[in-house]
Structure formats: C-alpha cells, structure tokens
Design a protein around this motif. Structure first.
Motif, PDB file in Angstrom:
ATOM      1  N   ALA A  33      -5.866 -10.895   7.781  1.00 23.25           N
ATOM      2  CA  ALA A  33      -5.189 -11.607   8.912  1.00 23.25           C
ATOM      3  C   ALA A  33      -4.457 -12.930   8.390  1.00 23.25           C
ATOM      4  O   ALA A  33      -3.744 -13.423   8.915  1.00 23.25           O
ATOM      5  CB  ALA A  33      -6.152 -12.108   9.846  1.00 23.25           C
ATOM      6  N   ALA A  34      -5.244 -13.361   7.134  1.00 21.88           N
ATOM      7  CA  ALA A  34      -4.541 -14.546   6.408  1.00 21.88           C
ATOM      8  C   ALA A  34      -5.167 -14.591   5.130  1.00 21.88           C
ATOM      9  O   ALA A  34      -6.065 -13.657   4.888  1.00 21.88           O
ATOM     10  CB  ALA A  34      -5.058 -16.046   7.243  1.00 21.88           C
ATOM     11  N   PRO A  35      -4.561 -15.295   4.293  1.00 17.49           N
ATOM     12  CA  PRO A  35      -5.094 -15.250   2.911  1.00 17.49           C
ATOM     13  C   PRO A  35      -6.640 -15.520   2.802  1.00 17.49           C
ATOM     14  O   PRO A  35      -7.056 -16.259   3.331  1.00 17.49           O
ATOM     15  CB  PRO A  35      -4.405 -16.465   2.162  1.00 17.49           C
ATOM     16  N   GLN A  36      -7.203 -14.590   2.179  1.00 20.56           N
ATOM     17  CA  GLN A  36      -8.647 -14.493   1.955  1.00 20.56           C
ATOM     18  C   GLN A  36      -9.591 -14.383   3.275  1.00 20.56           C
ATOM     19  O   GLN A  36     -10.697 -14.956   3.294  1.00 20.56           O
ATOM     20  CB  GLN A  36      -9.155 -15.334   1.073  1.00 20.56           C
ATOM     21  N   VAL A  37      -8.897 -13.907   4.463  1.00 21.43           N
ATOM     22  CA  VAL A  37      -9.485 -13.924   5.773  1.00 21.43           C
ATOM     23  C   VAL A  37      -9.362 -12.541   6.275  1.00 21.43           C
ATOM     24  O   VAL A  37      -8.354 -11.888   6.439  1.00 21.43           O
ATOM     25  CB  VAL A  37      -8.776 -14.666   6.780  1.00 21.43           C
ATOM     26  N   TYR A  38     -10.320 -11.824   6.012  1.00 17.25           N
ATOM     27  CA  TYR A  38     -10.570 -10.216   6.363  1.00 17.25           C
ATOM     28  C   TYR A  38     -11.057  -9.896   7.819  1.00 17.25           C
ATOM     29  O   TYR A  38     -11.961 -10.442   8.262  1.00 17.25           O
ATOM     30  CB  TYR A  38     -11.454  -9.733   5.386  1.00 17.25           C
ATOM     31  N   ALA A  61     -18.521  -0.848   5.075  1.00 15.23           N
ATOM     32  CA  ALA A  61     -17.523  -1.838   5.066  1.00 15.23           C
ATOM     33  C   ALA A  61     -17.597  -3.382   4.656  1.00 15.23           C
ATOM     34  O   ALA A  61     -16.747  -3.809   3.859  1.00 15.23           O
ATOM     35  CB  ALA A  61     -16.847  -1.802   6.555  1.00 15.23           C
ATOM     36  N   LEU A  62     -18.825  -3.886   5.000  1.00 10.97           N
ATOM     37  CA  LEU A  62     -19.080  -5.191   4.549  1.00 10.97           C
ATOM     38  C   LEU A  62     -19.271  -5.003   2.849  1.00 10.97           C
ATOM     39  O   LEU A  62     -19.040  -6.057   2.071  1.00 10.97           O
ATOM     40  CB  LEU A  62     -20.214  -5.802   5.051  1.00 10.97           C
ATOM     41  N   ASP A  63     -19.822  -4.144   2.411  1.00 12.81           N
ATOM     42  CA  ASP A  63     -20.209  -3.800   1.016  1.00 12.81           C
ATOM     43  C   ASP A  63     -18.857  -3.944   0.058  1.00 12.81           C
ATOM     44  O   ASP A  63     -18.632  -4.546  -0.748  1.00 12.81           O
ATOM     45  CB  ASP A  63     -20.695  -2.651   0.623  1.00 12.81           C
ATOM     46  N   ILE A  64     -17.918  -3.194   0.843  1.00 12.10           N
ATOM     47  CA  ILE A  64     -16.526  -3.089   0.083  1.00 12.10           C
ATOM     48  C   ILE A  64     -15.988  -4.255   0.280  1.00 12.10           C
ATOM     49  O   ILE A  64     -15.253  -4.713  -0.775  1.00 12.10           O
ATOM     50  CB  ILE A  64     -15.628  -1.816   0.864  1.00 12.10           C
ATOM     51  N   ILE A  65     -15.903  -5.280   1.251  1.00 12.45           N
ATOM     52  CA  ILE A  65     -15.213  -6.465   1.208  1.00 12.45           C
ATOM     53  C   ILE A  65     -16.188  -7.366   0.342  1.00 12.45           C
ATOM     54  O   ILE A  65     -15.288  -8.060  -0.498  1.00 12.45           O
ATOM     55  CB  ILE A  65     -15.403  -7.011   2.575  1.00 12.45           C
ATOM     56  N   GLU A  66     -17.372  -7.333   0.094  1.00 12.41           N
ATOM     57  CA  GLU A  66     -18.043  -8.249  -0.730  1.00 12.41           C
ATOM     58  C   GLU A  66     -17.730  -8.166  -2.233  1.00 12.41           C
ATOM     59  O   GLU A  66     -17.724  -9.024  -2.876  1.00 12.41           O
ATOM     60  CB  GLU A  66     -19.461  -8.357  -0.483  1.00 12.41           C
ATOM     61  N   HIS A  67     -18.013  -6.661  -2.487  1.00 13.33           N
ATOM     62  CA  HIS A  67     -17.632  -6.218  -3.963  1.00 13.33           C
ATOM     63  C   HIS A  67     -16.316  -5.885  -4.526  1.00 13.33           C
ATOM     64  O   HIS A  67     -16.041  -5.760  -5.739  1.00 13.33           O
ATOM     65  CB  HIS A  67     -18.814  -5.221  -4.265  1.00 13.33           C
ATOM     66  N   ARG A  68     -15.471  -5.753  -3.628  1.00 13.30           N
ATOM     67  CA  ARG A  68     -14.132  -5.208  -4.078  1.00 13.30           C
ATOM     68  C   ARG A  68     -12.943  -6.097  -3.604  1.00 13.30           C
ATOM     69  O   ARG A  68     -11.765  -5.970  -4.080  1.00 13.30           O
ATOM     70  CB  ARG A  68     -13.790  -3.717  -3.425  1.00 13.30           C
ATOM     71  N   LEU A  69     -13.296  -7.291  -2.701  1.00 11.25           N
ATOM     72  CA  LEU A  69     -12.251  -8.218  -2.555  1.00 11.25           C
ATOM     73  C   LEU A  69     -12.377  -9.453  -2.739  1.00 11.25           C
ATOM     74  O   LEU A  69     -13.510  -9.681  -2.999  1.00 11.25           O
ATOM     75  CB  LEU A  69     -12.098  -8.131  -0.856  1.00 11.25           C
ATOM     76  N   PRO A  70     -11.513 -10.444  -3.144  1.00 15.23           N
ATOM     77  CA  PRO A  70     -11.636 -11.736  -3.453  1.00 15.23           C
ATOM     78  C   PRO A  70     -12.585 -12.388  -2.382  1.00 15.23           C
ATOM     79  O   PRO A  70     -12.535 -12.014  -0.977  1.00 15.23           O
ATOM     80  CB  PRO A  70     -10.535 -12.429  -3.350  1.00 15.23           C
ATOM     81  N   LYS A  71     -13.353 -13.378  -2.745  1.00 20.24           N
ATOM     82  CA  LYS A  71     -14.261 -14.134  -1.929  1.00 20.24           C
ATOM     83  C   LYS A  71     -13.487 -14.849  -0.475  1.00 20.24           C
ATOM     84  O   LYS A  71     -12.184 -15.311  -0.908  1.00 20.24           O
ATOM     85  CB  LYS A  71     -15.069 -15.256  -2.384  1.00 20.24           C
ATOM     86  N   GLY A  72     -13.992 -14.744   0.602  1.00 15.83           N
ATOM     87  CA  GLY A  72     -13.275 -15.156   1.768  1.00 15.83           C
ATOM     88  C   GLY A  72     -14.125 -15.313   2.886  1.00 15.83           C
ATOM     89  O   GLY A  72     -15.376 -15.219   2.819  1.00 15.83           O
ATOM     90  N   HIS A 196      -9.109 -21.941   9.669  1.00 17.92           N
ATOM     91  CA  HIS A 196      -8.334 -22.892   8.851  1.00 17.92           C
ATOM     92  C   HIS A 196      -9.057 -24.509   8.983  1.00 17.92           C
ATOM     93  O   HIS A 196      -8.927 -25.174   8.115  1.00 17.92           O
ATOM     94  CB  HIS A 196      -6.870 -22.977   9.403  1.00 17.92           C
ATOM     95  N   GLU A 197      -9.231 -24.876  10.424  1.00 18.66           N
ATOM     96  CA  GLU A 197      -9.587 -26.076  10.591  1.00 18.66           C
ATOM     97  C   GLU A 197     -11.058 -26.408   9.884  1.00 18.66           C
ATOM     98  O   GLU A 197     -11.244 -27.640   9.246  1.00 18.66           O
ATOM     99  CB  GLU A 197      -9.912 -26.265  11.945  1.00 18.66           C
ATOM    100  N   MET A 198     -11.784 -25.360   9.769  1.00 19.05           N
ATOM    101  CA  MET A 198     -13.334 -25.670   9.138  1.00 19.05           C
ATOM    102  C   MET A 198     -13.290 -25.208   7.402  1.00 19.05           C
ATOM    103  O   MET A 198     -14.285 -25.655   6.868  1.00 19.05           O
ATOM    104  CB  MET A 198     -14.271 -24.551   9.893  1.00 19.05           C
ATOM    105  N   LYS A 199     -11.850 -25.077   7.192  1.00 16.44           N
ATOM    106  CA  LYS A 199     -11.818 -24.668   5.706  1.00 16.44           C
ATOM    107  C   LYS A 199     -12.840 -23.640   5.186  1.00 16.44           C
ATOM    108  O   LYS A 199     -13.366 -23.845   4.038  1.00 16.44           O
ATOM    109  CB  LYS A 199     -11.912 -25.987   4.901  1.00 16.44           C
ATOM    110  N   LEU A 200     -13.039 -22.644   5.908  1.00 16.43           N
ATOM    111  CA  LEU A 200     -14.145 -21.646   5.471  1.00 16.43           C
ATOM    112  C   LEU A 200     -13.952 -20.824   4.410  1.00 16.43           C
ATOM    113  O   LEU A 200     -14.541 -20.527   3.559  1.00 16.43           O
ATOM    114  CB  LEU A 200     -14.368 -20.756   6.809  1.00 16.43           C
ATOM    115  N   ALA A 201     -12.520 -20.491   4.213  1.00 14.60           N
ATOM    116  CA  ALA A 201     -12.153 -19.540   2.987  1.00 14.60           C
ATOM    117  C   ALA A 201     -12.495 -20.433   1.858  1.00 14.60           C
ATOM    118  O   ALA A 201     -12.871 -19.644   0.822  1.00 14.60           O
ATOM    119  CB  ALA A 201     -10.472 -19.204   3.267  1.00 14.60           C
TER     120      ALA A 201
END
Length: 265
Positions: A33-38, A61-72, A196-201
């Motif tokens: 949905a945004a850079p490093q926001v899944y 799905a969570l495993d794929i995000i954690e182990h195959r995508l950049p942290k975010g 974005h405001e909380m700078k979570l990524a």
C-alpha cells in the motif's frame, strides 16, 4: 488510490474428507500500500470465521511477509465490507488443539476471536461509521482461556476488560477509541497516514524492535506458549473446582445439621 499488483495471493481451502479434492473458499491478498507497508486483505465468506484452514492460511501469509519481503509494517483488513471477523467457528475450534504483528484495520464487526485477532496487533484503526467490537464469549457459553484473556489484560484497563467480559458490551468505534481499544478511526487512507506519522516502517528496521515488543508483551507470549497444555490445565482446574464445591456443600450440611435443620442438598 491506484490499484497495485498483488505481491502474493493465498487461497483458503475448505475442510474436506481425507483424499477428497480441496476447493478454495476464500483468499488472502497481499499488496504494498506504501513503501514497505504491506496490506493483507482476507476474505472468507460469509463473515471471516476463524477456522483451522483460515488460521493456517493467515499464518502462512504472515510467514511469507516476514521471511520473503523487506522489513516493514503489516496492515490486516477484511475484503468483506460488514465484517473484519465474526470470531471463532466455535464448534470446530474446540476440537482443534492448535488454534492461533503489525496493525489491524477493522472495517466492520470484530467479535470474540475476531477482536482477539485485532488485539494481537500493535495498533488498531476502525471504520467509524459501521461495526462493533465485542468480546461475547459469555453469550454462547465459551470459557475465556488464559491465552485469550491475557492480551486484553495487558492492553486494556481493568474496568474496560471487566465490562467486555462480564457484560458482553458492544463498543462502536468512537466509544472503543475512548476506552483505549482502538488507536484511531478511519479507513485505509487514515491508516497509512497513521503509519507515516508514527514512522512505523522506519522503526521496524531496528534490530531490537521485535525483541522490545516481545518483552513488552511477555505475559501474552508466555500464555500463548503454554496454550499447548491447555487441556491438562483445564482438566486440573475442573477437578479442583469440583473438590471445592464438595467441600462447600459439606460445610453447609454440617451447619444445617448443627442447627437441627434437615438438609435439602
């Protein structure tokens, strides 16, 4: 907002007899949905009940995000307008000993197990125009196991937790926000603005971020780890409860006999 191609799509298989062909009944679609926001959107008609196959697909799905995508940051939401999740498929859940971070975008009703799922996220944003959150185990006679209750004890004040558990109180979004159940209201645009405001990524890139969250939620993690022994623990509690009931009845009988009153127990 422009449509983006999915990063991956998982089908939720239906429960079938061994050897029979499985047909998908729902799906999990992950987009960026945004850079490093899944954005992980799930749909399992009619109301996203938490079944073993749904949960297994969710975890994958969570495993794929954690182990195959950049942290975010992970935002979960429902593609079904009315419901985030209507909770456990209770009849089947009680037969399964292996029942179930980021942010939850609660677009509609989140009841019982559905609310528990949302509470497992670090932050919660809810549609202010429709839906309720509710912990209504009391209404259908389900116990509240330690692994279920601890997330509410840790993240909510005691009076809110009491009202949810003992009154099955339904909270609309604005009231849930006031009680601290939610962190904000809105839809995807407001959720992305919050990220974005909380700078979570950016914060998710820190090496200690996950360790800090694990320590912050130590009680929840402990109860989840011990959930595999839930059957034995519940049996021991039931046995102890029966013993204490028998002792109480014996005390009442002794009291009545001492007064010369015929026992009606």
């Amino acid at each position: 907002m422009a449509q983006t191609q999915p990063l991956f799509v998982l089908q939720v298989p239906t429960a079938v007899n061994p050897g029979a062909q499985q047909k998908p009944i729902g799906s999990f679609i992950c987009t960026e949905a945004a850079p490093q926001v899944y954005l992980l959107a799930f749909s399992d008609a009619p109301d996203n009940r938490l079944t073993p196959s749904f949960n297994a697909t969710f975890l994958l799905a969570l495993d794929i995000i954690e182990h195959r995508l950049p942290k975010g940051v992970v935002i979960t939401t429902s593609s079904i307008t009315k419901f985030y999740s209507n909770g456990l498929d209770y009849e089947n859940a009680v037969k399964d000993p292996n029942f179930f971070t980021g942010m939850a975008l609660i677009n509609g009703h989140a009841f019982a197990g559905g609310l528990m799922t949302a509470m497992m996220h670090d932050y919660r944003i809810m549609n202010p125009h429709k839906g309720f959150v509710c912990l209504n185990e009391l209404d259908f006679g389900a116990p509240l196991q330690p692994a279920m209750a601890s997330v509410f004890r840790v993240k909510l004040n005691l009076s809110t937790f009491r009202n949810m558990v003992l009154e099955s109180r339904r909270y609309p979004a604005l009231e849930a926000l006031k009680e601290g159940i939610l962190d904000g209201v809105g839809g995807l645009e407001e959720t992305l603005a919050f990220v974005h405001e909380m700078k979570l990524a950016q914060k998710a890139q820190g090496k200690s971020y996950g360790l800090i969250k694990e320590e912050m939620n130590r009680e929840i993690v402990k109860d989840l780890d011990e959930a595999t022994n839930a059957v034995q623990v519940t049996a021991a509690k039931d046995l102890d409860r029966s013993r204490r009931d028998l002792e109480a009845k014996k005390r009442v009988e002794d009291y009545q006999n001492g007064l010369g009153i015929r026992s009606k127990l």
